[in-house]
Design an enzyme around this catalytic site. Structure first.
Site, PDB file in Angstrom:
ATOM      1  N   GLU A 231     -20.727 -52.499 -26.854  1.00 53.07           N
ATOM      2  CA  GLU A 231     -19.572 -51.761 -26.457  1.00 53.07           C
ATOM      3  C   GLU A 231     -18.507 -51.490 -27.553  1.00 53.07           C
ATOM      4  O   GLU A 231     -18.434 -52.280 -28.517  1.00 53.07           O
ATOM      5  CB  GLU A 231     -18.467 -52.832 -25.751  1.00 53.07           C
ATOM      6  CG  GLU A 231     -17.195 -51.997 -25.095  1.00 53.07           C
ATOM      7  CD  GLU A 231     -16.058 -52.836 -24.655  1.00 53.07           C
ATOM      8  OE1 GLU A 231     -14.946 -52.821 -24.989  1.00 53.07           O
ATOM      9  OE2 GLU A 231     -16.206 -53.390 -23.496  1.00 53.07           O
ATOM     10  N   CYS A 265      -9.366 -51.943 -26.880  1.00 49.74           N
ATOM     11  CA  CYS A 265     -10.693 -50.923 -26.711  1.00 49.74           C
ATOM     12  C   CYS A 265     -10.545 -49.669 -25.521  1.00 49.74           C
ATOM     13  O   CYS A 265     -11.279 -48.740 -26.067  1.00 49.74           O
ATOM     14  CB  CYS A 265     -11.997 -51.590 -26.290  1.00 49.74           C
ATOM     15  SG  CYS A 265     -12.415 -53.316 -27.249  1.00 49.74           S
TER      16      CYS A 265
END
Length: 454
Positions: A231, A265
């Protein structure tokens, strides 16, 4: 392996040193992998319920140490105390979630000959190197560590060099509930992560962090056949359609862009607003930025602040208008104010790269279709948000946006257990949810026929 032998972390509020951590050398990393390999077979044979019980005990220990972990996090990264405590609580909850899901993770029986047994059985992959970020060092690590451990893998964990004591202490609380060697911890910078990614005995590398590092890990693992779970960076768009309340839309945009100083994020990184409500929306967003300035924490360090300011300065040089903010805060620490930019164009850094700071760049577009087209034209594919009252447009948006997560009318949120796959430069593989258990295991097919009698 590394040009320095020690990590020095400074308090982002004061600039004073708060952590000094030795950097693991090549032999230290190799020994950690060796100990994990020695422990792996025994842990894989441990009943799933016993592995789950260890995670449950670890979750209780994490909750008991919440104040300690939150203080470490606050001092190393500047995270606000309530946010840090929330991250600890989320991490403990994630460990409990995987403790519950682990024993339920199952294979399949297949329909073959009546006289034979055919099975698909998930097995642990072996050794998982877990490389975690600084922006939520407990919550993010809990997912990867919990899923890897409960499925029977041994783990070598490297916390971020920007929050080494927070990450180490959290991992120690887990390791105390496990047999020796099942969870090894090494400290260090990118060179240590590279050493683990290239280690022949590491079967999986799970990394949350920058796209550049993720690409390097993917190349290394491809050469030796190891699995990667990535990720990485995002450049998440927010679309503001006509027909919504400009004030409410500004509240959503501000929360998405300014929460945790923009260091999430799935923070909002670029905003597309339809011309008909652009003026009212921008005015409301400036008001929101002014209010957020009273409760925002610092960026993690001066290096990150320099990146953020260069993106803002690049936009200003290219013709963007700074409506509020735009200059580093005076005094000690790495504070940067909530910043709103208008007249932004696609070629500016703030529109095409992840800024990872409290910056809300606004691009005014003539209609929703243009907003959707420009939002989709990006090399990242992590998440996006759409604010609209039109159900048909919402449907078109979530179908069309090439990202792993689409949020309609909410900058943050979602049901427990949701698991998405980042796309393009944002990574690959499921990084959370029940599907992460699949990532941490390999499926073996068994065909069992009876032997003929003499």
């Amino acid at each position: 392996m590394s040009p320095t032998t020690e990590l020095i972390v400074t308090d982002p509020r004061t600039g004073e040193p708060v952590s000094r951590v030795p950097i693991a050398d090549a032999s230290t990393c190799a020994e950690a992998v060796k100990r994990a390999r020695a422990a792996a077979s025994g842990w894989a044979r441990t009943p799933a319920a016993e592995r789950a019980a260890a995670l449950t005990a670890a979750a209780a220990a994490v909750r008991e140490a919440a104040d300690e972990l939150a203080e470490l996090n606050e001092r190393e990264t500047g995270k606000l105390r309530d946010d840090a405590l929330g991250g600890v609580d989320a991490g403990a909850g994630t460990l409990v979630q995987y403790a519950e899901l682990g024993p339920l993770h199952r294979g399949r029986s297949l329909h073959g000959q009546w006289t034979a047994t055919d099975l698909m059985v998930p097995e642990p992959r072996g050794i998982v190197a877990v490389l975690t970020p600084w922006n939520d060092p407990v919550a993010v690590a809990a997912g990867l560590l919990g899923a890897a451990l409960v499925t029977g893998n041994a783990v070598v964990h490297k916390p971020s060099e920007r929050s080494p004591r927070t990450g180490r202490r959290f991992a120690e609380l887990l390791a105390e509930q496990l047999p020796d060697g099942v969870l090894e911890i090494v400290d260090g910078d990118g060179s240590v992560g590279a050493s683990l990614a290239s280690a022949d005995d590491v079967d999986v590398v799970a990394h949350v962090g920058s796209s550049a590092t993720g690409r390097a890990i993917a190349r290394t693992c491809a050469e030796r056949g190891a699995k990667v779970i990535l990720e990485n960076g995002g450049n998440d768009a927010l679309i503001v359609d006509t027909g919504v309340s400009p004030r409410w839309a500004a509240e959503q945009a501000a929360m998405g862009a300014f929460a945790n100083a923009g260091q999430i994020c799935v923070s909002v990184e670029r905003i597309y607003v339809v011309d008909a409500i652009a003026d009212a929306f921008v005015d409301a967003l400036v008001d929101e930025a002014r209010a957020w300035a009273q409760r925002i924490g610092p960026l993690v360090d001066e290096r990150q602040r320099d990146v953020v300011h260069e993106h803002v300065a690049d936009a200003a040089r290219a013709g963007a208008r700074i409506r509020i903010g735009g200059e580093p805060a005076p005094g000690p620490g790495s504070f940067y104010p909530p910043t709103v930019l208008t007249d932004c164009t696609p070629d500016m850094l703030v529109m095409r790269e992840e800024t990872f700071g409290p910056v809300a760049p606004v691009r005014v577009v003539p209609n929703f279709d243009t907003a959707l087209m420009e939002a989709a034209a990006d090399r990242y594919g992590l998440a996006a948000t759409v604010l609209t009252n039109d159900m048909a447009r919402a449907q078109t948006a979530w179908r069309s946006l090439p990202v792993g997560t689409v949020k309609i009318n909410a900058a943050f949120g979602g049901a427990p257990g949701g698991a998405s796959e980042p796309r393009r430069a944002s990574g690959s593989g499921f990084g959370f949810g029940p599907e992460l258990l699949d990532e941490m295991t390999a499926m073996k097919v068994v065909h069992w026929s009876p032997a003929p009698h003499e």
